[in-house]
Motif scaffolding. Structure first.
Motif, mmCIF file in Angstrom:
data_model
loop_
_atom_site.group_PDB
_atom_site.id
_atom_site.type_symbol
_atom_site.label_atom_id
_atom_site.label_comp_id
_atom_site.label_asym_id
_atom_site.label_seq_id
_atom_site.Cartn_x
_atom_site.Cartn_y
_atom_site.Cartn_z
ATOM 1 N N LEU A 21 0.841 -1.194 0.000
ATOM 2 C CA LEU A 21 0.000 0.000 0.000
ATOM 3 C C LEU A 21 0.877 1.245 0.000
ATOM 4 C CD1 LEU A 21 -2.709 -0.933 2.630
ATOM 5 C CD2 LEU A 21 -3.058 -0.610 0.192
ATOM 6 N N SER A 22 0.768 2.029 -1.058
ATOM 7 C CA SER A 22 1.464 3.310 -1.099
ATOM 8 C C SER A 22 0.666 4.310 -0.275
ATOM 9 C CB SER A 22 1.592 3.793 -2.541
ATOM 10 O OG SER A 22 0.309 4.122 -3.046
ATOM 11 N N GLN A 23 1.225 5.482 -0.105
ATOM 12 C CA GLN A 23 0.526 6.514 0.657
ATOM 13 C C GLN A 23 -0.786 6.887 -0.039
ATOM 14 O OE1 GLN A 23 2.928 9.876 1.724
ATOM 15 N NE2 GLN A 23 1.177 11.153 2.158
ATOM 16 N N ALA A 24 -0.780 7.012 -1.353
ATOM 17 C CA ALA A 24 -1.992 7.377 -2.096
ATOM 18 C C ALA A 24 -3.047 6.280 -1.979
ATOM 19 C CB ALA A 24 -1.651 7.634 -3.561
ATOM 20 N N GLU A 25 -2.633 5.031 -2.063
ATOM 21 C CA GLU A 25 -3.582 3.917 -1.950
ATOM 22 C C GLU A 25 -4.177 3.841 -0.553
ATOM 23 O OE1 GLU A 25 -1.537 0.963 -5.254
ATOM 24 O OE2 GLU A 25 -0.890 0.863 -3.167
ATOM 25 N N LEU A 26 -3.335 4.040 0.454
ATOM 26 C CA LEU A 26 -3.822 4.027 1.830
ATOM 27 C C LEU A 26 -4.772 5.203 2.072
ATOM 28 C CD1 LEU A 26 -3.784 2.703 4.586
ATOM 29 C CD2 LEU A 26 -1.722 4.004 5.116
ATOM 30 N N TYR A 27 -4.454 6.356 1.509
ATOM 31 C CA TYR A 27 -5.328 7.521 1.634
ATOM 32 C C TYR A 27 -6.712 7.216 1.070
ATOM 33 C CZ TYR A 27 -7.484 11.929 0.279
ATOM 34 O OH TYR A 27 -8.386 12.942 0.078
ATOM 35 N N LYS A 28 -6.767 6.605 -0.098
ATOM 36 C CA LYS A 28 -8.056 6.270 -0.711
ATOM 37 C C LYS A 28 -8.859 5.317 0.170
ATOM 38 C CE LYS A 28 -6.615 7.060 -5.429
ATOM 39 N NZ LYS A 28 -6.264 6.456 -6.722
ATOM 40 N N ALA A 29 -8.178 4.335 0.751
ATOM 41 C CA ALA A 29 -8.861 3.370 1.621
ATOM 42 C C ALA A 29 -9.403 4.051 2.870
ATOM 43 C CB ALA A 29 -7.913 2.243 2.001
ATOM 44 N N LEU A 30 -8.613 4.909 3.478
ATOM 45 C CA LEU A 30 -9.046 5.595 4.692
ATOM 46 C C LEU A 30 -10.175 6.579 4.395
ATOM 47 C CD1 LEU A 30 -5.643 6.238 6.478
ATOM 48 C CD2 LEU A 30 -7.330 4.462 6.955
ATOM 49 N N LYS A 31 -10.121 7.216 3.239
ATOM 50 C CA LYS A 31 -11.172 8.164 2.865
ATOM 51 C C LYS A 31 -12.514 7.455 2.721
ATOM 52 C CE LYS A 31 -11.924 12.026 -0.189
ATOM 53 N NZ LYS A 31 -11.733 13.222 0.588
ATOM 54 N N VAL A 32 -12.503 6.228 2.227
ATOM 55 C CA VAL A 32 -13.731 5.444 2.091
ATOM 56 C C VAL A 32 -14.366 5.189 3.452
ATOM 57 C CG1 VAL A 32 -14.615 3.156 1.462
ATOM 58 C CG2 VAL A 32 -13.109 4.376 -0.092
ATOM 59 N N THR A 33 -13.547 5.031 4.480
ATOM 60 C CA THR A 33 -14.087 4.776 5.819
ATOM 61 C C THR A 33 -14.712 6.016 6.434
ATOM 62 O OG1 THR A 33 -12.053 5.307 7.028
ATOM 63 C CG2 THR A 33 -12.315 3.025 6.270
ATOM 64 N N GLY A 34 -14.432 7.187 5.869
ATOM 65 C CA GLY A 34 -14.972 8.428 6.410
ATOM 66 C C GLY A 34 -14.159 8.979 7.563
ATOM 67 N N ILE A 35 -12.962 8.472 7.740
ATOM 68 C CA ILE A 35 -12.107 8.898 8.838
ATOM 69 C C ILE A 35 -11.618 10.336 8.590
ATOM 70 C CG2 ILE A 35 -9.882 8.117 7.940
ATOM 71 C CD1 ILE A 35 -9.458 6.788 10.689
ATOM 72 N N CYS A 36 -11.533 11.113 9.634
ATOM 73 C CA CYS A 36 -11.065 12.493 9.524
ATOM 74 C C CYS A 36 -9.560 12.533 9.258
ATOM 75 C CB CYS A 36 -11.356 13.262 10.813
ATOM 76 S SG CYS A 36 -13.103 13.462 11.138
ATOM 77 N N PHE A 37 -9.126 13.526 8.522
ATOM 78 C CA PHE A 37 -7.707 13.738 8.214
ATOM 79 C C PHE A 37 -7.062 12.502 7.578
ATOM 80 C CE2 PHE A 37 -8.642 16.386 11.969
ATOM 81 C CZ PHE A 37 -8.518 17.633 11.372
ATOM 82 N N ALA A 38 -7.756 11.915 6.612
ATOM 83 C CA ALA A 38 -7.272 10.688 5.974
ATOM 84 C C ALA A 38 -5.891 10.888 5.346
ATOM 85 C CB ALA A 38 -8.269 10.213 4.921
ATOM 86 N N TRP A 39 -5.650 12.046 4.742
ATOM 87 C CA TRP A 39 -4.351 12.294 4.106
ATOM 88 C C TRP A 39 -3.226 12.296 5.135
ATOM 89 C CZ3 TRP A 39 -1.560 16.443 5.777
ATOM 90 C CH2 TRP A 39 -2.256 17.422 6.491
ATOM 91 N N PHE A 40 -3.476 12.895 6.301
ATOM 92 C CA PHE A 40 -2.454 12.948 7.345
ATOM 93 C C PHE A 40 -2.212 11.570 7.949
ATOM 94 C CE2 PHE A 40 -1.283 13.440 11.838
ATOM 95 C CZ PHE A 40 -0.043 14.053 11.664
ATOM 96 N N ARG A 41 -3.283 10.830 8.170
ATOM 97 C CA ARG A 41 -3.151 9.494 8.743
ATOM 98 C C ARG A 41 -2.428 8.548 7.782
ATOM 99 N NH1 ARG A 41 -7.661 8.719 13.065
ATOM 100 N NH2 ARG A 41 -8.301 10.858 13.334
ATOM 101 N N ALA A 42 -2.671 8.705 6.495
ATOM 102 C CA ALA A 42 -1.955 7.892 5.503
ATOM 103 C C ALA A 42 -0.468 8.230 5.522
ATOM 104 C CB ALA A 42 -2.539 8.117 4.113
ATOM 105 N N TRP A 43 -0.148 9.515 5.561
ATOM 106 C CA TRP A 43 1.242 9.949 5.614
ATOM 107 C C TRP A 43 1.930 9.425 6.873
ATOM 108 C CZ3 TRP A 43 3.694 13.120 9.209
ATOM 109 C CH2 TRP A 43 4.983 13.536 8.867
ATOM 110 N N LEU A 44 1.262 9.609 8.013
ATOM 111 C CA LEU A 44 1.819 9.166 9.288
ATOM 112 C C LEU A 44 1.995 7.650 9.320
ATOM 113 C CD1 LEU A 44 2.665 10.039 12.159
ATOM 114 C CD2 LEU A 44 0.311 9.648 12.845
ATOM 115 N N SER A 45 1.032 6.932 8.788
ATOM 116 C CA SER A 45 1.103 5.471 8.770
ATOM 117 C C SER A 45 2.299 4.994 7.978
ATOM 118 C CB SER A 45 -0.168 4.879 8.170
ATOM 119 O OG SER A 45 -1.266 5.177 8.975
#
Length: 79
Positions: A21-45
């Motif tokens: 999972l790249s950062q962009a792929e993880l961001y897309k997955a987190l955004k689907v869940t409706g989680i707040c700050f998905a871009w930041f959480r993907a970066w941090l992850s």
């Protein structure tokens, strides 16, 4: 969201089917869940759980650490 459902979501987010999972792929997955700050959480992850620093979260160990972190910190129920 259970463990199987979250894992399936992450697998589905692997757009290029390379097994990681790249950062962009993880961001897309987190955004689907409706989680707040998905871009930041993907970066941090990626910074926290990409243990071999190859730019993707791949392998069972990295994925397991991500799942446990998500369970504790993002209110995603992983059973």
């Amino acid at each position: 969201m259970g463990l199987a459902e979250f894992k399936e979501l992450l697998r589905g987010a692997d757009g290029n089917k390379d097994g990681g999972l790249s950062q962009a792929e993880l961001y897309k997955a987190l955004k689907v869940t409706g989680i707040c700050f998905a871009w930041f959480r993907a970066w941090l992850s990626l910074r926290k759980f990409d243990l071999n620093r190859n730019g993707v979260i791949d392998g069972d160990r990295e994925l397991e650490k991500l799942l446990r972190y998500a369970e504790r910190n993002w209110n995603i129920i992983v059973k």
